[in-house]
Enzyme design. Structure first.
Site, short mmCIF file in Angstrom:
data_model
loop_
_atom_site.label_atom_id
_atom_site.label_comp_id
_atom_site.label_asym_id
_atom_site.label_seq_id
_atom_site.Cartn_x
_atom_site.Cartn_y
_atom_site.Cartn_z
NE ARG A 268 -92.14 77.91 16.61
CZ ARG A 268 -92.20 76.96 15.69
NH1 ARG A 268 -93.31 76.71 15.03
NH2 ARG A 268 -91.11 76.26 15.39
NE ARG B 137 -90.59 75.45 24.26
CZ ARG B 137 -89.38 75.76 24.68
NH1 ARG B 137 -89.09 75.72 25.96
NH2 ARG B 137 -88.44 76.11 23.85
CE1 TYR C 110 -82.64 83.44 19.48
CE2 TYR C 110 -84.17 81.94 20.59
CZ TYR C 110 -83.22 82.18 19.61
OH TYR C 110 -82.84 81.16 18.78
CD GLN D 228 -92.05 83.23 30.16
OE1 GLN D 228 -91.91 82.01 30.19
NE2 GLN D 228 -91.37 84.05 30.92
NE ARG E 28 -104.01 83.47 38.86
CZ ARG E 28 -103.77 84.76 39.04
NH1 ARG E 28 -104.52 85.65 38.39
NH2 ARG E 28 -102.81 85.17 39.83
CD1 TRP F 174 -100.28 88.36 21.79
CD2 TRP F 174 -100.22 90.02 20.29
NE1 TRP F 174 -100.35 89.55 22.47
CE2 TRP F 174 -100.33 90.59 21.59
CE3 TRP F 174 -100.16 90.89 19.20
CZ2 TRP F 174 -100.36 91.96 21.82
CZ3 TRP F 174 -100.21 92.27 19.43
CH2 TRP F 174 -100.31 92.79 20.71
N GLY F 175 -98.86 85.08 17.82
CA GLY F 175 -98.96 84.07 16.76
C GLY F 175 -98.85 82.66 17.32
#
Lengths: 148, 148, 148
Positions: free
Chosen positions: C102, C49, C57, C51, C29, C93-94
């Site tokens: 990440r 990416r 995994y 998510q 959105r 979050w990273g």
């Protein structure tokens, strides 16, 4: 005693995923999109994304189905499972015809999945209280509600 | 009694997925494709798609393996599991060298997966008849075929 | 006796995946990326990416969690499970703020996953020796180390 209804719903889920995979293969041929490419005309993209989304949710579904079935109630969970798989079929067909067509079945599937997660949570709490605190939540609730 | 052979095949499956993930990391370095990008030269795309396809099928495989192993027969299912994982390795290597190279192992894996789904179905039917109708399908079939 | 702690970690995992899915919907959105499109500005791509990687995994995690919990030790596996889910939250979050962000949580999650795979392997070996060779590896090791 094996949970036959959970097993049956699991097999239905596998068959549905197989059906979705076949639809992508047919769409690849129809719209001439050869692997490893995963993009083509919008018609292909929608079928591809519909299958990808169903595949992504399959492990969540199976996990919630069995957690709910084992910890809470097999019959209820299996029925939710059938509803979910029916919703996914509608989702796939809806998405294949238009991006808008995927929304209603998607919300329906989300609700069923939340129901399974809710039942799992109740079931795990119930088992925890029974095993570690020797308290039967079901009976306590029934007593509190005046059933006994 | 724990299903050790299903457990062993499951661990092999996890190790294989770890191996595929590492191959993607190496391919990202080799072809300089930094996350979050998922496209690059065809060599990279093939490795990426090979891993993505194996990941997508992993939950289906694990689900079919255990359903077949628990409801039908552990030994047979575990053997199918080993064949599947072997086929996936061939698929990954084949796809990494050419899009054509993925096809034979893919068909092989599909056949093994269908076998597992078929065994699961027989197993669930058998359990259903035994638990709810008190009929032993295995014995009935054997009698019908004149073994007893 | 139901494995309540494995069940509880499984539910936490499902809730975390639901949270990640909602974040993608919000990002769609915010950055106006309508399905079936899966690419947009880098900010969207990273959330998408992140998510996708967590979803990919999730089945590996659930499989390793339960294999380790059933064959090795429920408490230890459940604790690893909580650590993994915490790491995945940090990862998400990273990654959402930068590709670099990440990495540390990703390495952490990989270590926890390897621990679960290692525990699964020990557990399956142990069960195999106990069931088929009637040898108790735990006791043999303890004896060898001079505990008895």
């Amino acid at each position: 005693m094996e949970p036959v209804f959970l097993g049956a719903v699991t097999i239905l889920g596998l068959l549905e995923q197989a059906y979705f995979s076949l639809q992508v293969i047919y769409a690849r041929r129809k719209y001439s999109v050869s692997p490893p490419s995963i993009t083509g005309p919008p018609e292909f993209n929608r079928v591809y994304r519909a299958q990808a989304n169903c595949s992504e949710y399959f492990p969540l579904f199976i996990t919630a189905l069995w957690t709910s079935g084992v910890f809470f109630n097999e019959g209820l969970s299996s029925m939710c499972g059938v509803l979910y798989l029916y919703g996914r079929l509608q989702y796939f067909w809806g998405y294949a015809s238009s991006p808008q067509g995927r929304l209603d079945p998607l919300y329906f599937c989300a609700k069923v999945l939340w129901t399974l997660i809710g039942c799992s949570t109740i079931g795990v709490f119930q088992s925890f209280f029974k095993i570690y605190l020797h308290m039967d939540l079901l009976q306590i609730t029934a007593t509190a509600l005046g059933f006994y």
